[in-house]
Design a protein around this motif. Structure first.
Motif, PDB file in Angstrom:
ATOM      1  N   THR A   1       0.839  -1.195   0.000  1.00 23.88           N
ATOM      2  CA  THR A   1       0.000   0.000   0.000  1.00 23.88           C
ATOM      3  C   THR A   1       0.873   1.245   0.000  1.00 23.88           C
ATOM      4  OG1 THR A   1      -1.779  -1.133   1.182  1.00 23.88           O
ATOM      5  CG2 THR A   1      -1.811   1.270   1.206  1.00 23.88           C
ATOM      6  N   MET A   2       0.603   2.130  -0.944  1.00 22.03           N
ATOM      7  CA  MET A   2       1.348   3.379  -1.078  1.00 22.03           C
ATOM      8  C   MET A   2       0.379   4.546  -0.946  1.00 22.03           C
ATOM      9  SD  MET A   2       4.453   2.223  -1.725  1.00 22.03           S
ATOM     10  CE  MET A   2       5.310   3.684  -2.325  1.00 22.03           C
ATOM     11  N   ALA A   3       0.906   5.727  -0.671  1.00 18.04           N
ATOM     12  CA  ALA A   3       0.098   6.945  -0.590  1.00 18.04           C
ATOM     13  C   ALA A   3       0.679   7.984  -1.521  1.00 18.04           C
ATOM     14  CB  ALA A   3       0.066   7.477   0.836  1.00 18.04           C
ATOM     15  N   ARG A   4      -0.177   8.671  -2.239  1.00 18.11           N
ATOM     16  CA  ARG A   4       0.291   9.704  -3.168  1.00 18.11           C
ATOM     17  C   ARG A   4      -0.428  11.017  -2.909  1.00 18.11           C
ATOM     18  NH1 ARG A   4      -3.425  10.890  -7.044  1.00 18.11           N
ATOM     19  NH2 ARG A   4      -4.952   9.325  -7.667  1.00 18.11           N
ATOM     20  N   SER A   5       0.183  12.100  -3.383  1.00 17.36           N
ATOM     21  CA  SER A   5      -0.446  13.412  -3.280  1.00 17.36           C
ATOM     22  C   SER A   5      -1.647  13.486  -4.208  1.00 17.36           C
ATOM     23  CB  SER A   5       0.568  14.506  -3.645  1.00 17.36           C
ATOM     24  OG  SER A   5       1.663  14.483  -2.752  1.00 17.36           O
TER      25      SER A   5
ATOM     26  N   LYS B   1      -3.883  12.742   1.176  1.00 16.75           N
ATOM     27  CA  LYS B   1      -3.204  11.690   0.427  1.00 16.75           C
ATOM     28  C   LYS B   1      -4.219  10.645  -0.025  1.00 16.75           C
ATOM     29  CE  LYS B   1       1.065  13.178   1.313  1.00 16.75           C
ATOM     30  NZ  LYS B   1       2.029  13.595   0.265  1.00 16.75           N
ATOM     31  N   LYS B   2      -3.956  10.028  -1.157  1.00 14.29           N
ATOM     32  CA  LYS B   2      -4.790   8.941  -1.650  1.00 14.29           C
ATOM     33  C   LYS B   2      -3.972   7.664  -1.638  1.00 14.29           C
ATOM     34  CE  LYS B   2      -7.634   7.413  -5.543  1.00 14.29           C
ATOM     35  NZ  LYS B   2      -8.156   7.765  -6.883  1.00 14.29           N
ATOM     36  N   THR B   3      -4.515   6.618  -1.046  1.00 18.12           N
ATOM     37  CA  THR B   3      -3.795   5.349  -0.981  1.00 18.12           C
ATOM     38  C   THR B   3      -4.174   4.448  -2.155  1.00 18.12           C
ATOM     39  OG1 THR B   3      -5.475   4.330   0.437  1.00 18.12           O
ATOM     40  CG2 THR B   3      -3.624   5.449   1.529  1.00 18.12           C
ATOM     41  N   PHE B   4      -3.246   3.619  -2.556  1.00 23.20           N
ATOM     42  CA  PHE B   4      -3.505   2.611  -3.587  1.00 23.20           C
ATOM     43  C   PHE B   4      -2.597   1.418  -3.312  1.00 23.20           C
ATOM     44  CE2 PHE B   4      -0.228   5.446  -5.047  1.00 23.20           C
ATOM     45  CZ  PHE B   4       0.709   4.661  -5.683  1.00 23.20           C
ATOM     46  N   SER B   5      -3.020   0.262  -3.773  1.00 23.49           N
ATOM     47  CA  SER B   5      -2.273  -0.972  -3.506  1.00 23.49           C
ATOM     48  C   SER B   5      -1.733  -1.556  -4.795  1.00 23.49           C
ATOM     49  CB  SER B   5      -3.165  -1.999  -2.803  1.00 23.49           C
ATOM     50  OG  SER B   5      -3.543  -1.531  -1.521  1.00 23.49           O
ATOM     51  N   LEU B   6      -0.503  -2.038  -4.741  1.00 22.93           N
ATOM     52  CA  LEU B   6       0.154  -2.685  -5.873  1.00 22.93           C
ATOM     53  C   LEU B   6       0.587  -4.081  -5.460  1.00 22.93           C
ATOM     54  CD1 LEU B   6       2.465   0.272  -7.021  1.00 22.93           C
ATOM     55  CD2 LEU B   6       0.242  -0.365  -7.988  1.00 22.93           C
ATOM     56  N   ILE B   7       0.724  -4.954  -6.450  1.00 20.16           N
ATOM     57  CA  ILE B   7       1.203  -6.309  -6.201  1.00 20.16           C
ATOM     58  C   ILE B   7       2.128  -6.697  -7.350  1.00 20.16           C
ATOM     59  CG2 ILE B   7      -0.805  -7.360  -7.321  1.00 20.16           C
ATOM     60  CD1 ILE B   7      -0.587  -9.619  -5.208  1.00 20.16           C
TER      61      ILE B   7
END
Length: 221
Positions: A64-68, A79-85
């Motif tokens: 899980t990462m957070a971006r501006s 911040k908006k979070t999104f998940s990568l795999i």
């Protein structure tokens, strides 16, 4: 059109004394500087988080990462979070590197407008962490590396298709740095790129020479 080039390199390893012993009282200023830099890095709170992300990626677990964000929310620090795999590498030599995680986290902290809608090429994408993260933030990214990484990177692109879909895009294209002026999809992508990124792209003296050939070609030298 202007072209931005961003690079991130891992801290150099501490080189052993070769050919002679460092005598008591003899100062090795280069070694002391490296040790001081490593101590400073180890004292930062981000180090455990970077290590954790590397381990999660290697295990094929979600990260899980957070971006501006853009708009008024940016002014409030939202911040908006999104998940990568990511596809676990069969060979740990191709695991996601710490430098890629640091680069990605730094990029995610920049204003959303820095990346959204930009054409980006990643040189030496490795397992694809940086390029896929940038695609999730709205870039149209061409990830490039040697052909042997095509399956690994393409697999990770497919795993994150739902996250990337909409504002961004990601694709893999093989690129040989020794032939910087060839006619391939990667070279076409470089021709239209707004930003070229690289995260710890060299592993030895030969790859360093090859990378410099590519950089000189990008700069028109």
């Amino acid at each position: 059109q202007g072209l931005a080039f961003c690079a991130c390199r891992a801290a150099p390893p501490v080189a052993p004394c070769v050919g002679r012993l460092c005598m008591a009282g003899e100062r090795n200023l280069e070694l002391e500087a490296r040790v001081a830099a490593l101590r400073q890095l180890a004292a930062q709170d981000v180090v455990p988080a970077v290590y954790e992300i590397v381990q999660l990626c290697a295990a094929g677990a979600e990260v899980t990462m957070a971006r501006s964000v853009a708009g008024p929310g940016r002014l409030l620090g939202y911040k908006k979070t999104f998940s990568l795999i990511f596809e676990p590498p069969g060979d740990m030599a191709f695991r996601i590197q710490e430098a890629a995680v640091v680069f990605g986290s730094t990029a995610a902290g920049l204003p959303a407008a820095t990346w959204r809608g930009r054409e980006v090429v990643e040189l030496g994408c490795g397992a694809g962490f940086v390029g896929i993260l940038l695609a999730a933030m709205g870039c149209r990214v061409t990830l490039t590396d040697l052909p042997r990484l095509a399956s690994l990177v393409s697999g990770s692109i497919a795993l994150n298709a739902a996250v990337v879909a909409g504002s961004g895009a990601a694709s893999f294209s093989a690129l040989d740095w020794r032939r910087p002026r060839g006619r391939t999809d990667a070279h076409a992508a470089l021709g239209r790129a707004h930003i070229v990124v690289a995260s710890d792209p060299v592993t030895d003296a030969q790859s360093q020479r090859d990378f410099l050939v590519m950089v000189r070609a990008l700069l028109g030298l």
